[in-house]
Design a protein around this motif. Structure first.
Motif, PDB file in Angstrom:
ATOM      1  N   ASP A1152       0.856  -1.184   0.000  1.00  0.00           N
ATOM      2  CA  ASP A1152       0.000   0.000   0.000  1.00  0.00           C
ATOM      3  C   ASP A1152       0.895   1.238   0.000  1.00  0.00           C
ATOM      4  O   ASP A1152       1.571   1.521   0.985  1.00  0.00           O
ATOM      5  CB  ASP A1152      -0.905  -0.018   1.233  1.00  0.00           C
ATOM      6  N   PHE A1153       0.887   1.951  -1.107  1.00  0.00           N
ATOM      7  CA  PHE A1153       1.829   3.057  -1.292  1.00  0.00           C
ATOM      8  C   PHE A1153       1.655   4.128  -0.223  1.00  0.00           C
ATOM      9  O   PHE A1153       2.634   4.573   0.392  1.00  0.00           O
ATOM     10  CB  PHE A1153       1.634   3.657  -2.690  1.00  0.00           C
ATOM     11  N   SER A1154       0.432   4.544   0.012  1.00  0.00           N
ATOM     12  CA  SER A1154       0.203   5.643   0.960  1.00  0.00           C
ATOM     13  C   SER A1154       0.594   5.235   2.376  1.00  0.00           C
ATOM     14  O   SER A1154       1.165   6.029   3.128  1.00  0.00           O
ATOM     15  CB  SER A1154      -1.257   6.091   0.914  1.00  0.00           C
ATOM     16  N   THR A1155       0.306   3.988   2.741  1.00  0.00           N
ATOM     17  CA  THR A1155       0.678   3.525   4.083  1.00  0.00           C
ATOM     18  C   THR A1155       2.190   3.478   4.238  1.00  0.00           C
ATOM     19  O   THR A1155       2.730   3.864   5.277  1.00  0.00           O
ATOM     20  CB  THR A1155       0.080   2.131   4.339  1.00  0.00           C
ATOM     21  N   GLU A1188       5.436  14.157  -6.537  1.00  0.00           N
ATOM     22  CA  GLU A1188       4.095  14.641  -6.255  1.00  0.00           C
ATOM     23  C   GLU A1188       3.222  13.531  -5.688  1.00  0.00           C
ATOM     24  O   GLU A1188       2.391  13.781  -4.813  1.00  0.00           O
ATOM     25  CB  GLU A1188       3.479  15.208  -7.538  1.00  0.00           C
ATOM     26  N   ALA A1189       3.392  12.313  -6.181  1.00  0.00           N
ATOM     27  CA  ALA A1189       2.613  11.195  -5.647  1.00  0.00           C
ATOM     28  C   ALA A1189       2.963  10.945  -4.185  1.00  0.00           C
ATOM     29  O   ALA A1189       2.076  10.654  -3.371  1.00  0.00           O
ATOM     30  CB  ALA A1189       2.869   9.945  -6.484  1.00  0.00           C
ATOM     31  N   VAL A1190       4.233  11.042  -3.851  1.00  0.00           N
ATOM     32  CA  VAL A1190       4.655  10.854  -2.459  1.00  0.00           C
ATOM     33  C   VAL A1190       4.047  11.927  -1.572  1.00  0.00           C
ATOM     34  O   VAL A1190       3.510  11.645  -0.497  1.00  0.00           O
ATOM     35  CB  VAL A1190       6.191  10.863  -2.358  1.00  0.00           C
ATOM     36  N   GLY A1224      13.702  19.304  -8.859  1.00  0.00           N
ATOM     37  CA  GLY A1224      13.895  19.009 -10.264  1.00  0.00           C
ATOM     38  C   GLY A1224      12.616  18.603 -10.969  1.00  0.00           C
ATOM     39  O   GLY A1224      12.418  18.896 -12.156  1.00  0.00           O
ATOM     40  N   GLN A1225      11.703  17.939 -10.235  1.00  0.00           N
ATOM     41  CA  GLN A1225      10.472  17.479 -10.862  1.00  0.00           C
ATOM     42  C   GLN A1225       9.369  18.531 -10.894  1.00  0.00           C
ATOM     43  O   GLN A1225       8.483  18.472 -11.749  1.00  0.00           O
ATOM     44  CB  GLN A1225       9.957  16.231 -10.121  1.00  0.00           C
TER      45      GLN A1225
END
Length: 2038
Positions: A1152-1155, A1188-1190, A1224-1225
């Motif tokens: 689970d990425f967000s967790t 941005e996703a992080v 940079g992003q």
């Protein structure tokens, strides 16, 4: 927190949290039906699922499912088999905590009572395990909901205390009882019953001191700590004294975690008892201190009050405990300085100090820093009980350093607090030496040494912020340097070095002071004052300062370096003329200074190398014979030994810093000197006579000490020399007895003369336990390369960084226990040579004592020498080592035996490292069977040793031996190890063999060791299950190493390994809660749980991406890792993070990425450094993918946490990388947010209380007094927002300057990215966002540029420069007539002013000069009179550097070094050069530059000439020094500063060349005079002398080769990075080179063979590697070189080839190479390298034009080849489909010009005819292929071919004969195209062009004759279709043809043919054609009226009537009157025709 995705409801709960259907239920019958080894795994999986389910519940779900969950939990607790183990207990406890923490607490009392019932019921082993689980669950319940069960706390505690009696044989249960008691009191706190609390306190205190189990002691200490924190029952003197005495006993524990827990407990008590009002309250009576503990010198703090005594014992016992800070600290110091206190206890007390200082409020520590420092430096460090023991003193010094420097200085104090602390140390300690004020006692040497160490660490952390104390610190250090103590001198020298590194502008003042003081003291050597000691101190300080010159070249002084060298050589020469002691001092001072100068590097040393070699030869001569030596006095021998030791120190420094100078000759000469010294030692080492103190050179050094120090130096120099120059040293190593000598030092049982009183007592009492506990700073001759499990790298090792064992990386208190890891402590005074090496390649290691360092260097020399010996010699040496290890007399000396064993093991490991090519030394050969056998026997004995530290070294060596020896040896060794494991039951032997197997596999690698993997894995798997902790711990570690090294080959063993690890994880025999004391204690020191977690991570890496497919293994891994992440041990949690990081890499879809992101975010704030670093790494890896996703998945506080971590550790590179990636992003999409972010960081303010900061000197105000109201208002308005909420009674402190500097760097990078985007896209959204925030950016830059820190000021100026570059010419959106930046002129100007103040620096001034140039060039002010102080600064700087003054100044900045002056000068010249270049585009700059251009041009050229000299003549210093020793320092030492100056020139030379090139464009006379070297000297009496005429066409100007050379070299050595900046620089250089290569500058020099060929090779490379813009410039240069070529000036008619005609071919070849890169089909073997963009088409056009121009100047005899090439290129373009749309239209006009040029006057040239014919043939082929219409481009190709063919015939028909069949064929094809849809219109126009040629050649007439009848037939044949109105076009062409025919019969004939044809067509088609026909008739009539009338007259009446009808109906004569009038006004009068032709 679960990181995995929700795969099943049974493991992750349900979404609504209220359902019971998905709750896991334990199937007991199924559990018991499983085999016993699987039951634990089943229960583990179930409890993990239940734990995950409970954690997923919300509040309502937890309340709803409480009953069911409770039932399941109690069912697990009451299981008899398998009984709950530690892992199960932890899971159950978490479930209880979750349901009562989230949900209601209806079942709370019931659950507690049931658990208490289990505790009170039954007896027996099985019942104890149930009780153990119940105890743990009670603790978790009370921790989560204890506040709701206060009434049950007493009952629970009583039951737990009663349980202690029955748990006497179960360590884990006793520990859990105390942990639970602590949790209970932590939750109910003061509500607990006092009687119960006291009983619990009593039991905990008794167990803490009396229990033999370390686990119980730790738990008891934690329990005591909770009682102290949660209750007030024990806040009295009596309980404090009792618990303190208990803790003192615990502190003697051999287990580090026990000592740590005791220290934490005592620290909690002391922190709680601290009171500011303690001076007015009664305090406990403290025992009277002994005399030894009294203060030895005056306190640092001025307000040290006496401790208030208690009135009576009764009051003391009831009064609340309260200590003042001084009393609080004395509670620790009283025990620390006791002679009976052990070293382990002292380490624990030191840890307690740090915990106390961290626990107190930071404002208290900052306020009382002077008192704390006084206590630690005087009461502790200066205590006689500490200082008399060397080991105790050095360990205490390191403790004080960590407490004051690392803990207080880094973790407690902010930047301002650190400045205040440093000020306190300087003013209250350092400045009290020598004694000045009567009231202040002089600090002793121990206090001074400690203060200097702490001050050095403060300076390192503060960096440039320490400038505010610069003058004070310099004065204090200059005085302390002269202290008589050598230790103080060395530490003062080190502190001075750190100070000058942080504040480099003090380098020259400090060096000058030291040099002057040294000269003064040298003059007093013969007097009675202590000048000799002062001289040595000043020399060390001067050497330390000079050694940093290469690191700070801008601030170094060549003059001082030269003076120091002269002083040193003078002292050496005069040393023979003075008495012995004075001579010894002179020699020592001289060699110290020379050693410091060696750090300047090869560029300095090579000038004096021959002199140095001679001096060393004199100091290290051939020794006397033994007989001669025996006749000499011992004082003389002592002196000679001293001289050699000093000289060898400088040799070692030379070898360290000047490896480039170690040639074969130099190394041989040095080796000979070292050999001489070795022989000298052999002769004098037997001389044992004592030297009288009055005769000693150094009174404190015995003769044997000097011998030892010389031997240390010899070994060090030999080892270094072999690593640097192996070939030249091999001969000496193989022929001398060095290997025997070195072996004697580290392995001879009899060779340890030095011995301490403590070690002697230990041996005599037979109490020797371990070599690591001797603690006498000698350790029986133990090496310092081994510190328990850590092995230092040997000299020359490639991996030269000491990496601590992973178990010790982040253990609490490890920093203080590190001193206990060896009986030897390092110190700076042990080796002064190291002063010059600190900071070099990360080197910060403290040198060991000379005796230990001699052993270390002997081992290093043995390692490099052994592999080089012959096999027989190796065999003999190893046999001797074996004899030493097993010597019989060693049994009476166990200490020496242990030391020799460690030394031999380390020597063998080092030799095998050398043999395995892991070092710089030659690997030699160790593969002889006899040698391998002896090595195997030695190591086999060592790997089964009782000492695990020896085993650790041995198995590393054994792995390397197998790696060297091959497969046969390895197979045999693996079998031997396995047999040993089977036959030897000793746990130590089995552990050693297990690690040996792991080491062998890891060092051989997966491929080489694959054959042994199965057997190794099987043995290790069985050992992992061994009950002995040492065996299974090291077996699992070995298994981890095997898995790591095996890689994919380990895959078949993953399942079995995972299952075994999971079983061990659940087993109580493999953790510290085991029932057995022995097992538990061993597990405390070697935690198997940690190594299991580490092994799981290794397994994950083995699986890699396969983890996605192996669901069963993945689920088990996830279960285990989730257990790891909630464990209590920090190392296990760290490993869990590492596991999740690798899982996210290999199987990101399974988590689970967000967790996971939130988990990393949580661990960013972890107090454990290791966990924090792993979290940073994991976050960085995620941010690299999608920042941005992080940020979207994380909580809103992530950004603040990132900056908080950076604020805590400004040098943390991982956090910087995260921010860089993020920037940079998102720099273009979130520009506004980044500006706000950086602004908030730079201006963020932290408030502290005024009381704490009263002694502080606050930072300079953000708004400087710039005498500018507008600027001040601007700055004030900028700070208004931040200052508004500030509290009036607070002091403002900004974030650390390094954090602010990084924020400025981020903003600068943002501006760079946005600036590039604005250049490419003028309407860039990011550019608009930046433009809207321009005021904020300038405000930020202004505030930074006026800071106190140089780095911030430079950063602010860089921002201003970037803003001027990006928006300098941008109009104001509100006022279009004004520029955007005009309103900020005052701010920019004022920001520049401080950069030219007296306290500025060269870097700052240079940056400011650049900004001045950019500002003026931007055009914000176009009136010269209004440019103000900015222009004045540039003008004054220019005038300063044009004058002959030695000390040039910029503004008020003066006194710069030569390097700094060069830097600023080049900045000034570069700024003026930019203005000159800009003046070509901006006229207003002409008036700015013009008055100074005559001064600037010679300066620019001189600078370029100097740049060329530095770049191309690096060894000039050798010749100048030898030929003219009296030359200036700048010339003599030019090579010393070469690299430094080159950087400055490299940054500015291109601007200077551009300026010269722009002046060449303007053809200014004085520019060419300057280029020719004509200066004012060419004038006679003020009148310019007439110079000889120079033909610029033949001879180059004087400076041509300078300009050309540096440009050429810059292109040749340009960086490989393909960045926009690099590409832009290449283009700029080429543009400058284009101007330089003009004939007026270069003459014919460029055409010299060598120059020309090198240039062409360069152009070839650039064409093949660079972009189209670069290629366009190269083509332009090639064109210019062609047109100016000498061959072009010769006559066209010459019929022979000149020698340089090949150059023309080379130039055209370059152009053709460019075309081949962009034209698709031109190169046969390689496709085009670039797309056909608009830029590429432009390049093709330029290249074609260049070829055509070049063809015109080629000699006629070779033109044919070039013409054929050009024709081929045009034909290729025409035949390529991709070129039809864009390229062909651009190429056709050039083709026409080319054909015209080659056919001009070539009517009789058959060669041209053949070429044109061939071209026509090629075109016909292309047309034929295109007419097939096979591709989309075929139609366009056919059209273009028709056009090209027409151009060929119209332009080159004269070259073809009239009867040319190809022409006829082409004409026929063209006529056929009239019937082709798509081509008819083009064909008609082409035919019309062919008809209209005028004048006509014979071929043109033949073409017309061929076309006329066929075209007449075409327009007359109306039966066929008419595509694209072709007949009308042809008819108009025929009509126009008449006008091109010559008058006379030809025109009449044409009219006779065409006129009837037109009428015939009109009659056939009808009235629709009448207007067109009428127009044609009129055109025919206008062509020849007479002929027209004649033809009409011959027509029949019917034809004439029809013609009249056509003309009339066609509209002629009936046009609109208005159109006629308009036509009459605008055109010529038309021909009036009579309409009646009758």
């Amino acid at each position: 927190m679960s990181v995995t995705r929700n795969h099943a409801a049974t493991t992750n709960g349900v979404s609504n949290g209220n359902s019971t259907s998905s709750m896991p239920e334990l199937d007991v019958s199924r559990l018991h039906s499983l085999p016993s080894e699987q039951q634990d795994l089943y229960l583990l999986t179930f409890t993990a699922s239940l734990d995950n389910h409970v954690r997923s519940l919300n509040k309502d779900g937890a309340s709803l499912q409480q009953v069911h969950i409770k039932r399941e939990l109690f069912q697990i607790i009451e299981l008899s088999s398998p009984a709950p183990t530690r892992v199960i207990r932890n899971s159950i406890g978490r479930c209880f905590a979750e349901i009562f923490g989230k949900g209601d607490r209806k079942l709370l009392y019931e659950s507690i009572n049931e658990l208490v019932g289990i505790i009170n019921a039954g007896k027996g082993e099985k019942e104890l395990r149930k009780k153990h689980a119940a105890v743990h669950c009670l603790g978790e319940i009370f921790r989560a909901a204890g506040g709701s069960a206060i009434s049950l706390s007493s009952l629970t505690c009583s039951s737990l205390i009663r349980l202690l009696k029955s748990a006497q044989n179960h360590v884990g249960l006793r520990g859990s009882i105390f942990k639970t008691l602590g949790k209970i009191v932590g939750s109910v706190r003061g509500s607990i019953d006092e009687a119960v609390a006291r009983e619990s306190w009593k039991q905990a205190r008794a167990s803490a001191s009396g229990d033999k189990a370390a686990h119980v002691q730790i738990s008891a200490c934690e329990c005591l700590q909770e009682f102290v924190k949660g209750t007030t029952y024990f806040d009295n003197a009596s309980d404090f004294e009792s618990v303190k005495s208990t803790i003192w006993k615990i502190c003697d524990s051999p287990v580090a975690p026990v000592r740590c827990s005791a220290a934490c407990c005592l620290a909690s008590i002391l922190v709680k008892s601290y009171s500011e009002d303690a001076f007015d309250k009664s305090a406990p009576k403290v025992k009277k201190l002994s005399k030894g503990s009294k203060r030895q010198s005056m306190a640092i703090g001025a307000n040290d009050d006496e401790t208030t005594r208690a009135d009576s014992p009764s009051r003391a016992s009831t009064a609340k405990l309260g200590f003042s800070l001084s009393d609080l600290l004395r509670q620790l110091s009283a025990q620390y300085i006791r002679t009976s206190t052990s070293n382990k206890a002292r380490a624990a007390i030191a840890l307690c100090y740090s915990k106390v200082l961290l626990g107190l409020d930071s404002t208290i520590v900052e306020k009382h820093y002077a008192l704390i420092a006084d206590h630690l430096l005087v009461d502790i460090l200066s205590s006689s009980s500490i200082s008399y023991n060397r080991y105790r003193l050095l360990s205490t010094r390191s403790f004080v350093q960590k407490a004051l420097g690392d803990v207080v200085g880094h973790k407690v104090l902010g930047e301002t607090g650190q400045v205040n602390a440093a000020r306190a140390l300087i003013n209250n300690v350092l400045k009290n030496y020598p004694k000045v004020i009567k009231e202040r006692a002089e600090p002793n040497k121990q206090a001074l040494t400690g203060a200097l160490g702490v001050l050095a660490s403060m300076i390192q952390r503060l960096g440039s912020a320490f400038n505010v104390l610069g003058d004070t610190c310099r004065e204090a250090l200059a005085q302390v340097l002269q202290h008589p103590s050598y230790t103080v001198q060395i530490h003062a020298s080190y502190c001075l070095r750190i100070f000058t590194l942080a504040c480099p502008h003090y380098l020259i003042p400090c060096a000058s002071i030291c040099l002057n003081s040294l000269n003064r003291e040298l003059g007093f050597l013969t007097t009675g004052r202590h000048s000799s000691r002062r001289c040595v101190g000043l020399a060390n300080g001067l050497a330390a300062v000079l050694s940093i010159s290469p690191m700070q070249p801008l601030y170094s002084s060549i003059e001082i370096d030269s003076r120091v060298l002269s002083l040193a050589t003078g002292l050496l020469k005069s040393s023979s003329n003075v008495e012995l002691r004075v001579s010894g001092t002179q020699v020592q001072v001289a060699w110290i200074l020379i050693g410091g100068l060696m750090a300047l590097g090869p560029n300095f040393v090579k000038i004096h190398l021959s002199q140095l070699l001679l001096l060393w030869k004199n100091a290290l001569p051939k020794p006397f014979t033994k007989e001669n030596t025996a006749q000499r006095q011992i004082a003389e021998i002592n002196y000679l030994t001293h001289v050699r030791e000093c000289a060898l120190g400088s040799v070692l420094s030379f070898l360290e810093f000047n490896s480039k100078l170690i040639t074969t000759d130099v190394s041989r000469r040095l080796a000979l000197m070292l050999q001489n010294t070795t022989e000298f030692l052999d002769n004098v080492s037997t001389k044992r006579d004592a030297v009288d103190v009055s005769q000693r050179i150094t009174p404190l050094l015995q003769f044997q000490d000097l011998i030892l120090m010389v031997r240390r130096r010899v070994f060090q120099c030999y080892t270094k020399l072999v690593n640097l120059s192996p070939l030249a040293s091999i001969e000496v190593l193989t022929q001398s007895n060095l290997i025997s000598l070195s072996m004697t030092v580290f392995a001879d049982p009899e060779n340890h003369a030095q011995s301490s009183l403590g070690s002697s007592i230990a041996q005599s009492a037979s109490t020797f336990d371990s070599i690591w506990d001797v603690a006498d700073n000698w350790g029986f001759g133990l090496t310092g390369l081994v510190r328990e499990l850590d092995i230092k790298p040997i000299p020359g090792e490639h991996n030269s960084i000491l990496r601590p064992h992973w178990l010790d990386e982040d253990a609490e208190g490890a920093a203080f226990d590190q001193a206990l890891s060896s009986p030897i402590c390092g110190a700076r005074e042990h080796d002064s040579v190291y002063l010059c090496m600190y900071g070099r390649d990360g080197f910060e290691e403290l040198p060991d004592p000379p005796a230990t360092e001699a052993v270390n260097s002997a081992i290093g020399l043995f390692a490099v020498a052994l592999p080089l010996q012959a096999p027989r010699v190796q065999e003999g040496v190893l046999e001797q080592l074996a004899t030493f290890v097993s010597a019989s007399n060693m049994h009476r000396d166990p200490g020496r035996k242990a030391a020799v064993t460690v030394n031999v093991a380390m020597a063998l490991l080092a030799a095998l490292k050398v043999g395995g090519s892991e070092t710089l030394a030659p690997p030699g050969d160790l593969k002889h069977p006899a040698v391998e056998k002896i090595l195997q026997e030695l190591l086999q004995a060592l790997i089964v040793h009782q000492d695990e530290c020896i085993r650790n070294v041995a198995y590393e060596a054994l792995g390397r031996l197998c790696n060297i020896s091959g497969n046969t040896f390895t197979t045999n060794q693996v079998n031997v190890l396995i047999d040993t494991i089977v036959s030897n039951r000793d746990p130590n032997a089995r552990a050693g063999c297990a690690m040996s197997l792991g080491s062998i596999h890891s060092l051989l690698g997966g491929m080489a060791a694959g054959y042994h993997l199965k057997s190794i894995h099987g043995v290790l798997m069985s050992l992992c299950k061994d009950p002995h902790p040492a065996v299974h711990f090291w077996a699992i570690e070995a298994l981890s190493k095997v898995a790591d090294s095996a890689g994919l080959t380990f895959s078949p063993y993953v399942s079995s390994t995972l299952g075994m690890l999971a079983q061990l994880w659940t087993c109580d025999s493999h953790n510290d809660e085991s029932a057995s004391i022995a097992t538990s204690n061993t597990e405390i020191e070697h935690p198997t749980s940690d190594i299991i977690a580490h092994a799981i991570d290794c397994v994950i890496n083995v699986l890699g991406p396969d983890l996605q497919d192996m669901s069963k293994a993945r689920d088990l891994i996830f279960t285990l890792v989730k257990q790891f992440e909630v464990d209590d041990m920090s190392l296990i949690r760290a490993e869990s993070l590492r596991c999740w990081e690798h899982i996210s890499l290999y199987a990101s879809s399974q988590i689970d990425f967000s967790t996971y992101v939130r988990r990393l975010q949580l661990d960013l704030s972890s107090p454990q450094a290791k966990i924090r670093e792993i979290a940073i790494d994991g976050l960085y890896n995620l941010m690299r993918r999608d920042a941005e996703a992080v940020l979207g998945a994380a909580d809103a506080e992530l950004e603040d946490q990132i900056w908080a971590v950076l604020n805590e550790s400004p040098s943390q590179q991982g956090i910087r990388n995260i921010l860089d990636v993020w920037l940079g992003q998102t720099s273009l999409s979130k520009t506004d947010q980044w500006i706000t972010r950086c602004q908030s960081i730079v201006s963020k303010i932290a408030s502290k209380s005024v009381e704490a900061a009263l002694p502080a000197v606050t930072q300079a105000p953000a708004v400087p007094d710039l005498q500018d109201e507008e600027v001040a208002g601007f700055a004030t308005s900028g700070n208004a927002k931040e200052e508004a909420p500030s509290v009036p009674d607070a002091v403002q402190e900004l974030l650390p300057w390094r954090v602010r500097a990084f924020a400025l760097d981020c903003l600068s990078n943002l501006l760079a990215v946005v600036g590039r985007d604005v250049q490419l896209h003028p309407e860039s959204p990011a550019g608009h966002a930046l433009q809207n925030r321009i005021a904020d950016v300038i405000r930020l830059a202004f505030l930074s540029s006026t800071s106190d820190v140089v780095e911030l000021r430079i950063g602010g100026l860089k921002l201003i420069d970037q803003i001027l570059t990006i928006f300098g010419k941008t109009p104001d959106p509100d006022f279009a007539e004004a520029l955007l930046l005009e309103q900020y002129q005052a701010q920019i100007s004022s920001a520049l002013t401080p950069a030219f103040a007296a306290d500025s620096s060269a870097e700052l001034a240079s940056e400011a000069v650049n900004v001045c140039g950019t500002f003026i060039a931007a055009g914000l002010v176009t009136d010269v009179d209004r440019m103000g102080r900015i222009l004045k600064l540039l003008v004054s700087a220019l005038q300063s550097f044009t004058s002959d003054a030695e000390d040039s100044a910029v503004g008020d900045l003066k006194g710069l070094s030569a390097n700094a002056q060069t830097m600023v000068k080049l900045a000034v010249l570069s700024a003026w050069a930019e203005l000159q270049v800009a003046s070509t585009e901006q006229p207003y700059l002409v008036d700015v530059v013009k008055p100074y251009i005559a001064k600037l041009t010679p300066l620019w050229l001189e600078s370029l000439q100097e740049f060329a000299r530095l770049r191309f003549e690096p060894d000039i210093s050798n010749s100048t020094a030898s030929t003219n020793p009296n030359s200036s320092f700048d010339i003599m030492y030019s090579a010393l500063n070469r690299q430094t100056l080159l950087k400055f020139y490299q940054d500015s030379w291109l601007n200077l060349v551009d300026a010269i090139a722009s002046l060449i464009d303007q053809d200014s006379d004085f520019v060419f005079d300057a280029l020719d070297g004509k200066t004012a000297e060419g004038k006679v009496n003020g009148i310019a002398a007439k110079a000889s005429d120079i033909n610029y066409r033949d001879e180059p100007v004087a400076f041509f080769f300078v300009l050309f050379g540096i440009s050429f070299e810059a292109l040749m050595t340009r960086p490989n990075n393909d960045t926009p900046e690099a590409r832009e620089q290449t283009l700029e250089i080429l543009l400058a080179l284009k101007r330089i290569l003009r004939p007026s500058v270069s003459g014919n020099a460029i055409y010299q063979d060598n120059v020309f060929s090198e240039t062409m090779e360069l152009f070839d490379r650039l064409v093949l590697t660079d972009g189209l813009q670069v290629q366009a410039v190269i083509v332009d240069i090639a064109r210019n070189l062609c047109l100016a070529h000498p061959s072009a000036k010769e006559g066209d008619g010459e019929d022979h080839l000149s020698d340089d005609i090949e150059q023309l071919f080379e130039l055209t070849r370059i152009v053709v190479l460019v075309l081949a890169g962009v034209l698709p089909n031109l190169a046969e073997d390689a496709p085009a390298r670039h797309q056909l963009s608009e830029e590429a088409v432009s390049l093709i056009r330029l290249s074609l034009e260049t070829l055509v121009d070049a063809s015109n100047i080629f000699p006629s005899i070779i033109k044919t080849d070039l013409h054929a090439c050009i024709i081929h290129i045009f034909a290729t373009i025409l035949g390529t489909g991709r070129c039809q749309e864009a390229v062909v239209p651009q190429a056709l006009p050039i083709f026409r010009r080319f054909i015209q040029s080659i056919t001009l006057d070539a009517s009789d040239d058959s060669t041209v005819t053949d070429q044109v014919r061939g071209c026509l043939q090629r075109f016909l082929s292309i047309l034929a292929y295109a007419q097939r219409r096979e591709t989309e481009a075929s139609l366009t190709c056919a059209k273009n071919t028709l056009l090209a063919s027409t151009i060929l015939l119209t332009s080159g028909s004269s070259a073809l004969p009239p009867n040319e069949t190809l022409v006829t064929k082409l004409l026929g094809e063209t006529i056929d195209c009239l019937h082709d849809v798509g081509l008819a219109k083009v064909a008609a126009n082409c035919l019309r062009s062919l008809l209209l040629i005028n004048p006509k050649s014979s071929t043109d007439e033949a073409i017309a004759r061929y076309l006329i009848p066929r075209l007449l037939l075409f327009i007359g044949d109306t039966t066929q279709a008419e595509p694209e109105n072709a007949r009308s076009l042809v008819a108009r062409g025929l009509t126009s043809f008449v006008s091109t025919v010559a008058q006379g019969t030809q025109i009449s004939t044409a009219l006779c043919l065409i006129l009837p044809a037109l009428l015939s067509r009109a009659s056939t088609v009808g009235k629709d054609l009448f207007p067109e026909t009428a127009a044609g008739l009129l055109e025919l009539a206008s062509a020849d009226q007479g002929g027209f009338k004649g033809v009409v007259g011959q027509m029949s009446a019917e034809q004439r009537t029809f013609m009249e009808l056509v003309i009339r109906e066609g509209g002629v004569g009936t046009r609109n009157q208005s159109r006629e009038d308009k036509a009459a006004e605008e055109t010529e009068p038309t021909i009036a025709l009579k309409l009646n032709f009758g």
